[in-house]
Design a protein around this motif. Sequence first.
Motif, PDB file in Angstrom:
ATOM      1  N   GLU A 188      43.131  27.339 -31.706  1.00  0.00           N
ATOM      2  CA  GLU A 188      41.702  27.614 -31.815  1.00  0.00           C
ATOM      3  C   GLU A 188      40.874  26.372 -31.522  1.00  0.00           C
ATOM      4  OE1 GLU A 188      41.915  31.100 -35.203  1.00  0.00           O
ATOM      5  OE2 GLU A 188      41.206  29.123 -35.794  1.00  0.00           O
ATOM      6  N   ASN A 189      39.604  26.625 -31.249  1.00  0.00           N
ATOM      7  CA  ASN A 189      38.647  25.582 -30.972  1.00  0.00           C
ATOM      8  C   ASN A 189      37.327  26.006 -31.605  1.00  0.00           C
ATOM      9  OD1 ASN A 189      36.471  24.285 -29.098  1.00  0.00           O
ATOM     10  ND2 ASN A 189      38.380  23.181 -28.674  1.00  0.00           N
ATOM     11  N   SER A 206      39.421  29.084 -27.067  1.00  0.00           N
ATOM     12  CA  SER A 206      40.695  29.177 -27.778  1.00  0.00           C
ATOM     13  C   SER A 206      41.701  29.901 -26.894  1.00  0.00           C
ATOM     14  CB  SER A 206      40.506  29.944 -29.090  1.00  0.00           C
ATOM     15  OG  SER A 206      39.625  29.252 -29.941  1.00  0.00           O
ATOM     16  N   TYR A 232      34.774  29.086 -29.883  1.00  0.00           N
ATOM     17  CA  TYR A 232      35.797  30.133 -29.948  1.00  0.00           C
ATOM     18  C   TYR A 232      36.266  30.636 -28.584  1.00  0.00           C
ATOM     19  CZ  TYR A 232      34.611  30.410 -34.905  1.00  0.00           C
ATOM     20  OH  TYR A 232      34.387  30.120 -36.218  1.00  0.00           O
TER      21      TYR A 232
END
Length: 135
Positions: free
Chosen positions: A44-45, A51, A48
């Motif tokens: 994830e990042n 991700s 979003y």
Amino acid sequence: MMKDQLIEEAKQIRENAHVPYSKFRVGAALLTKSGKVYKGCNIENAAYSVSCCAERVAIFKAISAGDTEFKEIAVAADTKRPVPPCGSCRQVMSEFFDGSVNIHLSNLNADTKTITMEELLPFSFKLSDLDKKEN
């Protein structure tokens, strides 16, 4: 490699997932026709949309290593039912898997469901759909 071994590989790699936002760990183990296994977990990042799901990580690792012929994939997550791939993963899978590739879906309670790529995403968008037809 047996289906159960591939599912176990997916369960193990899910522990490496980077999921500070959703806390939803997913693992995937992709078996090539040559017998090599590529594993992926979701990453994830904070933004979003950038991700990447476990299935796509495993597929992209294999493709970047030059492996393009796939036999089966296992996906595992802590869900009530065997975890289904998201729409983005289904589209990527349809690009690289022929319709007969087995997809083993699992949860941590040993519930499993095996389906083919064709069953997972019938009538998928393909490269051939990009062919331009001159009128």
